[in-house]
Design an enzyme around this catalytic site. Structure first.
Site, PDB file in Angstrom:
ATOM      1  N   ASN A   9      34.761  51.083  41.501  1.00 15.40           N
ATOM      2  CA  ASN A   9      34.459  49.712  41.931  1.00 15.40           C
ATOM      3  C   ASN A   9      33.685  49.027  40.808  1.00 15.40           C
ATOM      4  OD1 ASN A   9      33.651  47.371  43.166  1.00 15.40           O
ATOM      5  ND2 ASN A   9      32.209  48.358  44.586  1.00 15.40           N
ATOM      6  N   LYS A  11      32.823  45.962  40.625  1.00 12.23           N
ATOM      7  CA  LYS A  11      31.982  44.854  41.135  1.00 12.23           C
ATOM      8  C   LYS A  11      32.188  43.592  40.284  1.00 12.23           C
ATOM      9  CE  LYS A  11      28.800  48.297  42.811  1.00 12.23           C
ATOM     10  NZ  LYS A  11      27.613  48.534  43.561  1.00 12.23           N
ATOM     11  N   HIS A 102      32.695  46.658  51.986  1.00 12.97           N
ATOM     12  CA  HIS A 102      31.673  47.221  51.089  1.00 12.97           C
ATOM     13  C   HIS A 102      30.308  46.718  51.564  1.00 12.97           C
ATOM     14  CE1 HIS A 102      29.231  47.991  47.566  1.00 12.97           C
ATOM     15  NE2 HIS A 102      30.138  48.885  47.231  1.00 12.97           N
ATOM     16  N   GLU A 104      27.854  45.586  50.090  1.00 11.14           N
ATOM     17  CA  GLU A 104      27.408  44.304  49.499  1.00 11.14           C
ATOM     18  C   GLU A 104      28.075  43.130  50.204  1.00 11.14           C
ATOM     19  OE1 GLU A 104      28.200  45.414  45.431  1.00 11.14           O
ATOM     20  OE2 GLU A 104      26.618  46.913  45.615  1.00 11.14           O
ATOM     21  N   GLU A 175      29.490  55.412  52.372  1.00 12.33           N
ATOM     22  CA  GLU A 175      28.577  54.990  51.309  1.00 12.33           C
ATOM     23  C   GLU A 175      27.222  54.631  51.927  1.00 12.33           C
ATOM     24  OE1 GLU A 175      30.663  53.490  47.604  1.00 12.33           O
ATOM     25  OE2 GLU A 175      30.615  51.797  48.961  1.00 12.33           O
ATOM     26  N   GLY A 181      23.842  52.371  43.897  1.00  9.02           N
ATOM     27  CA  GLY A 181      23.211  51.731  42.746  1.00  9.02           C
ATOM     28  C   GLY A 181      21.734  52.036  42.615  1.00  9.02           C
ATOM     29  N   SER A 220      25.846  56.453  43.950  1.00  8.41           N
ATOM     30  CA  SER A 220      25.271  57.096  42.771  1.00  8.41           C
ATOM     31  C   SER A 220      25.988  58.387  42.375  1.00  8.41           C
ATOM     32  CB  SER A 220      23.767  57.342  42.970  1.00  8.41           C
ATOM     33  OG  SER A 220      23.091  56.104  43.144  1.00  8.41           O
TER      34      SER A 220
HETATM   35  C1  PEP Z   1      29.613  51.275  45.051  1.00  3.10           C
HETATM   36  O1  PEP Z   1      29.318  50.157  44.677  1.00  3.10           O
HETATM   37  O2  PEP Z   1      30.548  51.422  45.848  1.00  3.10           O
HETATM   38  C2  PEP Z   1      28.858  52.418  44.530  1.00  3.10           C
HETATM   39  C3  PEP Z   1      29.026  53.593  45.070  1.00  3.10           C
HETATM   40  O3  PEP Z   1      27.989  52.157  43.481  1.00  3.10           O
HETATM   41  P1  PEP Z   1      27.155  53.263  42.625  1.00  3.10           P
HETATM   42  O4  PEP Z   1      28.112  54.372  42.274  1.00  3.10           O
HETATM   43  O5  PEP Z   1      26.692  52.503  41.431  1.00  3.10           O
HETATM   44  O6  PEP Z   1      26.054  53.731  43.502  1.00  3.10           O
END
Ligand code: PEP
Length: 259
Positions: A9, A11, A102, A104, A175, A181, A220
């Site tokens: 992803n 973003k 997601h 966000e 997630e 993040g 992460s």
């Molecule tokens: C994401 O945005 O779906 C995500 C898992 O980000 P990160 O790997 O940076 O935590």
């Protein structure tokens, strides 16, 4: 046998030039790692750029086995919805996948479980494979509400239309919001517990499909922690944010599927 899916992803990052470089680096790294036997050809790959770079993906990836998709989709087919993009439009750019829900989108753009469920159904109707993102916040986890929150996010989809003929094409991404993040990791045991609960919930509604559906983990994920997460029996891949912006790291995560 479920095929691992490693999805990146991106973003709202990149420029036309940097996305072009990332795509060619990624192709090269993946080709070299596959030729060296470090990455299995059984692993499936997908990337999720901002909308405006979908054509760039199509240009670079059309002759490869790497899939691409958008980071969200409209629930509507067409019309006066300024700023939105329909599933049919994504199909024109040969998208195979689309992310829905997601965290966000849920947190910053106030998408409700119902909104996300409508997007999920719109995607399946146009033969896109939705990746339904679910997960709890830190406060919800500390209050012991993780499974309750996640099951409600999934129930909204199942209640709307679990009988869709191509439902098994969907993927669920667990997630935890507190791990996205932040560099904070969920432990493999925490992840397995949630993934097993999600599969049990799917079994109640679609006993025919529950064992085929892929449940991937995001939060992460890095080359250093990928292996212990991907070893878990109900972890069928990873949704990767930050680390997917570096081709080498992203490919190393896929190499961790070799076990
Ligand atoms: C994401 O945005 O779906 C995500 C898992 O980000 P990160 O790997 O940076 O935590």
């Amino acid at each position: 046998m479920r095929r691992h899916l490693i999805a990146g992803n991106w973003k709202m990052n990149g420029t036309r030039a940097s996305i072009g470089l990332l795509l060619s680096d990624f192709k090269q790294e993946l080709e070299a790692a596959t030729a060296a036997g470090r990455v299995s050809s059984d692993v499936e790959w997908a990337v999720f750029p901002p909308f405006v770079f979908l054509a760039e993906c199509q240009h670079h990836l059309a002759e490869t086995s790497i899939a691409w998709g958008a980071q969200t989709v409209s629930e509507h087919a067409y019309g006066a919805f300024t700023g939105e993009t329909s599933a049919a439009m994504l199909k024109e750019f040969a998208c195979q996948y689309v992310l829905v829900g997601h965290s966000e989108r849920r947190q910053l753009f106030k998408e409700s479980n119902k909104d996300v469920a409508k997007k999920f159904v719109a995607a399946l109707h146009y033969d896109l494979k939705p990746i339904l993102c679910v997960g709890e916040t830190e406060i919800e986890r500390e209050a012991g509400l993780s499974l309750h929150v996640i099951q409600a996010q999934i129930a909204a989809v199942l209640e709307l239309d679990a009988q869709l003929p191509n439902f098994q094409n969907a993927v669920i991404a667990y997630e935890p919001v507190w791990a996205i993040g932040t560099g904070k990791n969920a432990t493999p045991e925490q992840v397995q517990e949630v993934h097993a609960a999600i599969r049990a919930q799917l079994r109640v509604h679609r006993a025919d499909l529950a064992d085929q559906m892929r449940i991937i983990y995001g939060g992460s994920v890095k080359p250093e922690n990928a292996k212990i997460l991907l070893e878990m029996p109900d972890v069928d891949g990873a949704l990767v944010g930050g680390a997917s912006l570096q081709a080498k790291h992203f490919v190393e995560i896929g190499a961790a599927c070799n076990h």
